[in-house]
Design a protein around this motif. Structure first.
Motif, PDB file in Angstrom:
ATOM      1  N   PHE A 179       2.479  38.324  67.241  1.00 61.05           N
ATOM      2  CA  PHE A 179       2.745  38.019  65.834  1.00 61.05           C
ATOM      3  C   PHE A 179       3.138  39.283  65.067  1.00 61.05           C
ATOM      4  CE2 PHE A 179       0.966  37.962  61.497  1.00 61.05           C
ATOM      5  CZ  PHE A 179       1.753  36.968  60.935  1.00 61.05           C
ATOM      6  N   GLN A 183       6.665  40.047  63.101  1.00 60.26           N
ATOM      7  CA  GLN A 183       6.722  40.391  61.685  1.00 60.26           C
ATOM      8  C   GLN A 183       7.411  41.732  61.452  1.00 60.26           C
ATOM      9  OE1 GLN A 183       5.657  38.278  59.135  1.00 60.26           O
ATOM     10  NE2 GLN A 183       5.507  36.886  60.858  1.00 60.26           N
ATOM     11  N   ARG A 188       9.957  38.081  68.562  1.00 54.74           N
ATOM     12  CA  ARG A 188       8.695  37.832  69.254  1.00 54.74           C
ATOM     13  C   ARG A 188       8.850  38.285  70.712  1.00 54.74           C
ATOM     14  NH1 ARG A 188       4.484  34.976  67.553  1.00 54.74           N
ATOM     15  NH2 ARG A 188       3.051  34.095  69.091  1.00 54.74           N
TER      16      ARG A 188
END
Length: 203
Positions: A179, A183, A188
């Motif tokens: 995660f 971000q 990912r």
């Protein structure tokens, strides 16, 4: 009763320590009690540093077991005589045993993968993301690109390999790193691999 202030940042280890023991979490995170340096943590830091130097300073062909041991010897004074762990009281004999054990963990690394085929983008990457009033942060041991061009996160484990059930609970930390990557980097990772150096088995 006074309301407890909420901690402003959470790391995967803090999240799992909260699940393991809410009081320990409260003491270490909210009350900011200094934690005494532990030999276990020092060994992990030492091994991580040796592998970081190996992956970052050496061209793929130069990432040999011999080179790794040279990096480890260089990391010993840096870590053990550094500010964080200088409080560890070790006799010369204890220190020699400590370093010999770290050397065996570094050696085990080569039983888990061939580092000459790893395309490293970064090591010991500090990543953090703010969600509302909460700051999530963590350190990624190694980020790389695989043969398909996908991102891979590698996490070195220097403690005993946990049971399968325990491993599942710890995988929450793995998803957390995925995660964070998404971000911070906008992508990912395709996978996260845990390399257990104490009992060489890759998960």
């Amino acid at each position: 009763a006074m309301p407890l202030p909420l901690p402003g940042s959470l790391s995967p280890s803090k999240i799992s320590s909260f699940k393991d023991c809410a009081l320990a979490f409260r003491l270490s995170v909210i009350d900011r009690l200094p934690e005494p340096p532990s030999p276990h943590a020092a060994k992990g830091t030492l091994v991580h540093r040796a592998l970081e130097l190996l992956m970052w300073e050496e061209e793929p062909a130069g990432r040999t077991p011999e080179a790794a041991q040279t990096k480890l010897q260089r990391a010993v004074p840096e870590i053990l005589d550094g500010e964080e762990y200088s409080g560890l009281q070790m006799s010369a004999e204890e220190r020699a045993e400590f370093v010999a054990d770290a050397a065996s963990l570094v050696e085990n690394y080569f039983r888990l993968e061939d580092p000459t085929g790893v395309q490293v983008i970064g090591t010991e990457l500090r990543m953090s993301v703010t969600l509302g009033s909460l700051k999530l942060s963590g350190i990624i041991d190694r980020l790389e690109i695989d043969a398909d061009g996908d991102l891979v996160v590698t996490d070195y484990k220097t403690g005993r390999a946990p049971s399968a059930a325990y491993e599942q609970s710890r995988l929450g930390g793995v998803h957390f790193y995925a995660f964070l990557c998404e971000q911070v980097l906008g992508r990912r990772p395709a996978r996260v691999q845990l390399l257990h150096l104490r009992e060489p088995l890759a998960i």
